[in-house]
Scaffold this active site. Structure first.
Site, mmCIF file in Angstrom:
data_model
loop_
_atom_site.group_PDB
_atom_site.id
_atom_site.type_symbol
_atom_site.label_atom_id
_atom_site.label_comp_id
_atom_site.label_asym_id
_atom_site.label_seq_id
_atom_site.Cartn_x
_atom_site.Cartn_y
_atom_site.Cartn_z
ATOM 1 N N VAL A 185 0.811 -1.223 0.000
ATOM 2 C CA VAL A 185 0.000 0.000 0.000
ATOM 3 C C VAL A 185 0.846 1.277 0.000
ATOM 4 C CG1 VAL A 185 -2.006 -1.096 1.036
ATOM 5 C CG2 VAL A 185 -0.278 -0.068 2.524
ATOM 6 N N LYS A 186 2.126 1.165 -0.256
ATOM 7 C CA LYS A 186 2.952 2.368 -0.267
ATOM 8 C C LYS A 186 2.993 3.008 -1.664
ATOM 9 C CE LYS A 186 4.299 2.363 4.090
ATOM 10 N NZ LYS A 186 3.684 1.251 4.844
#
Ligand code: PLP
Length: 405
Positions: A185-186
């Site tokens: 999710v970065k």
């Protein structure tokens, strides 16, 4: 916000190049790998894109932090001052090297409050670790001054702030070392991965060995490598690095879309005079992965969260104050020192002490803050619709409060 929204042909091509040779490991097998070195190539790209001398890839952002701490000589008995608003990985890394996390307040930057850092310094303090939360910098100027004054190490947890800057320099490259996470999710993702960035040769050389069982990587034959110190296995695989390589080439695109979408949402929310925004320290540049906005009181904020939930528009907006992963109020496992094995008595005492420590200054900010994740995929229409619905929800709550008063 996350690079996974833009996964496609480019990532598949890079991964397939690794699959064609079948050499999934980043070290050795020089002949059969046919000149394909994805991890090395990604490290080179990171130094160029973010402007640091050295980059060492790791298996995760958590192991990047652990590696950086080990390479900086932080260990048993050392105190690391860090914020009480962060992802759990930050204190996990501190504990993993035997050090003591000293959690202190944040301010409206949503990162370390310099005065709280100053007040927490003890003879055992070794390092200050700002966490640049939700895409925007800590006041690095003020923190650097404290580090210089007390001869402390500055380690930046920039895992959430890929592409953000402070005084023109990329976050993560300003302290003695800094880290990014490339988890799913970065801002850019490898599926799982991380990096230690530094301008110090010795920190890099130690990080390089530490992540590969202490190998010195001096010989051509892995079997003949020496082990100048004890390390672990925090290696990244070639498959993961290949994904990262495709992603880093898209970073500028990600950032420009984020900025455009974030500014448009901000403009819409700005029409409500009761809404304010997180503070960005002077010289700071937000990467715009989130728009973090604040309301005047905790009660109003909770009412807005409830209203957004009721309208089905809360998805993608986070009220960290009651979120299990990011704020001290919910970290019972930390405050009760719930570990699977014995830990150093100093560490245990410090954790148990957290249970009676008050974080009133942070509560006063976090209880009023909502962060809305900025998607790379919104169409202009979706973005407008989202903004209009959010503004309407806030106005409805404000109106109801006015009628009550
Ligand atoms: C994501 C993150 C990390 C590291 O996470 P991994 O999932 O291990 O890559 C560390 N610190 C912060 C603030 C993070 O958000």
């Amino acid at each position: 916000m996350p690079g996974f929204e833009f996964f496609g042909e480019e990532e598949r091509k890079e991964v397939n190049e690794v699959l064609e040779t079948g050499i999934l490991m980043r070290y050795g097998f020089d002949g059969p790998r046919k000149g394909r070195w994805k991890a090395k190539e990604l490290e080179q790209a990171i130094t160029e894109v973010f402007g640091c001398k050295y980059a060492q890839l790791t298996s995760s952002g958590t192991s990047a932090l652990t590696t950086a701490m080990a390479a900086l000589g932080i260990g048993a008995g050392d105190e690391i001052i860090m914020p009480c608003f962060t992802f759990v990985a930050s204190f996990e890394a501190v504990l993993s090297v035997g050090a003591i996390p000293v959690l202190v307040d944040i301010d409206e930057t949503l990162t370390l409050k310099p005065a709280a850092v100053r007040a927490a310094i003890s003879p055992r303090t070794k390092c200050i670790m700002p966490v640049h939360m939700c895409g925007s910098p800590a006041d690095l100027g003020a923190l650097q001054e404290i580090c210089n004054e007390h001869k402390l190490i500055l380690l930046e947890d920039a895992c959430q702030s890929i592409g953000a800057k402070y005084k023109g320099r990329s976050l993560g490259t300003i302290g003695d070392a800094g880290t990014f996470s490339f988890d799913f999710v970065k801002t850019i993702t490898c599926a799982e991965g991380g990096v230690v960035m530094t301008n110090k040769e010795d920190v890099y050389v130690k990080s390089d060995g530490y992540t590969d069982h202490g190998h010195d990587h001096k010989g051509i034959d892995r079997g003949a490598d020496l082990h100048p110190f004890i390390g672990y296995n925090y290696r990244i695989s070639e498959l993961h690095a290949a994904v990262g390589l495709a992603q880093i080439r898209k970073l500028d695109t990600f950032l420009s879309i984020q900025k455009k979408n974030c500014m448009a949402l901000r403009d819409a929310l700005s029409t409500v005079p009761e809404i304010s925004f997180r503070e960005v320290p002077e010289g700071g540049e937000d990467s715009c992965t989130f728009l973090s906005w604040l309301l005047p009181t905790e009660a109003l904020t909770k009412a807005v969260v409830e209203e957004m939930k009721a309208q089905g528009i809360l998805a993608g907006s986070f009220y960290w104050y009651s979120n299990n992963w990011h704020y001290i109020s919910k970290w019972d496992h930390l405050k009760q020192a719930t570990t699977l094995h014995n830990i150093n008595p100093d560490q245990k005492a410090a954790l148990l002490k957290l249970a009676d420590t008050k974080f009133e200054a942070s509560d006063a900010v976090m209880s009023r803050c909502i962060s809305t994740a900025i998607s790379l995929m919104w169409t202009e229409e979706q973005r407008k619709d989202k903004a209009e619905k959010m503004v309407a929800a806030v106005r409805k709550v404000l109106q109801a409060q006015l009628q009550q008063a």
